[in-house]
Design a protein around this motif. Structure first.
Motif, PDB file in Angstrom:
ATOM      1  N   LYS A 204       1.256   9.925  -5.103  1.00 27.85           N
ATOM      2  CA  LYS A 204       2.630   9.796  -4.617  1.00 27.85           C
ATOM      3  C   LYS A 204       2.983   8.351  -4.306  1.00 27.85           C
ATOM      4  N   LEU A 205       2.059   7.613  -3.723  1.00 25.48           N
ATOM      5  CA  LEU A 205       2.295   6.199  -3.452  1.00 25.48           C
ATOM      6  C   LEU A 205       2.482   5.414  -4.743  1.00 25.48           C
ATOM      7  N   ASP A 206       1.666   5.689  -5.752  1.00 22.32           N
ATOM      8  CA  ASP A 206       1.800   5.019  -7.044  1.00 22.32           C
ATOM      9  C   ASP A 206       3.162   5.307  -7.676  1.00 22.32           C
ATOM     10  N   PHE A 207       3.576   6.569  -7.637  1.00 21.72           N
ATOM     11  CA  PHE A 207       4.872   6.949  -8.195  1.00 21.72           C
ATOM     12  C   PHE A 207       6.006   6.226  -7.478  1.00 21.72           C
ATOM     13  N   GLU A 208       5.981   6.243  -6.158  1.00 20.16           N
ATOM     14  CA  GLU A 208       7.050   5.595  -5.389  1.00 20.16           C
ATOM     15  C   GLU A 208       7.071   4.093  -5.630  1.00 20.16           C
ATOM     16  N   HIS A 209       5.906   3.487  -5.787  1.00 18.52           N
ATOM     17  CA  HIS A 209       5.845   2.046  -6.061  1.00 18.52           C
ATOM     18  C   HIS A 209       6.481   1.712  -7.411  1.00 18.52           C
TER      19      HIS A 209
ATOM     20  N   MET B  19      -1.436   0.128  -0.140  1.00 20.73           N
ATOM     21  CA  MET B  19      -2.107   1.183   0.550  1.00 20.73           C
ATOM     22  C   MET B  19      -2.867   2.064  -0.437  1.00 20.73           C
ATOM     23  N   ALA B  20      -2.256   2.344  -1.572  1.00 24.98           N
ATOM     24  CA  ALA B  20      -2.928   3.172  -2.578  1.00 24.98           C
ATOM     25  C   ALA B  20      -4.219   2.508  -3.040  1.00 24.98           C
ATOM     26  N   ASP B  21      -4.193   1.195  -3.228  1.00 25.19           N
ATOM     27  CA  ASP B  21      -5.407   0.482  -3.651  1.00 25.19           C
ATOM     28  C   ASP B  21      -6.503   0.581  -2.599  1.00 25.19           C
ATOM     29  N   ALA B  22      -6.124   0.524  -1.339  1.00 26.09           N
ATOM     30  CA  ALA B  22      -7.110   0.626  -0.259  1.00 26.09           C
ATOM     31  C   ALA B  22      -7.751   2.015  -0.248  1.00 26.09           C
ATOM     32  N   TYR B  23      -6.931   3.044  -0.406  1.00 27.17           N
ATOM     33  CA  TYR B  23      -7.485   4.404  -0.473  1.00 27.17           C
ATOM     34  C   TYR B  23      -8.397   4.567  -1.684  1.00 27.17           C
TER      35      TYR B  23
END
Length: 55
Positions: free
Chosen positions: A26-31, A1-5
């Motif tokens: 936040k998505l990158d951190f959680e990943h 999802m982060a890549d799509a954004y």
């Protein structure tokens, strides 16, 4: 999802870019945390990540 954004960030209305960058961060951190946990913590089970967006 982060890549799509990230892929469409430059085409978004500037009013939304700051918030979307925050979500990406936040998505990158959680990943990264998920990757670490699945490889290094034997008792770890997959989590569900929820975001609440309020205005």
């Amino acid at each position: 999802m982060a890549d799509a954004y990230r892929a469409v960030l430059d085409r978004m209305n500037e009013d939304f870019r700051y918030d979307v960058r925050e979500v990406i961060e936040k998505l990158d951190f959680e990943h990264k945390e998920w990757e670490y946990a699945t490889k290094n913590i034997d008792w770890y089970t997959q989590d569900t990540l929820f975001f609440s967006i309020t205005g």
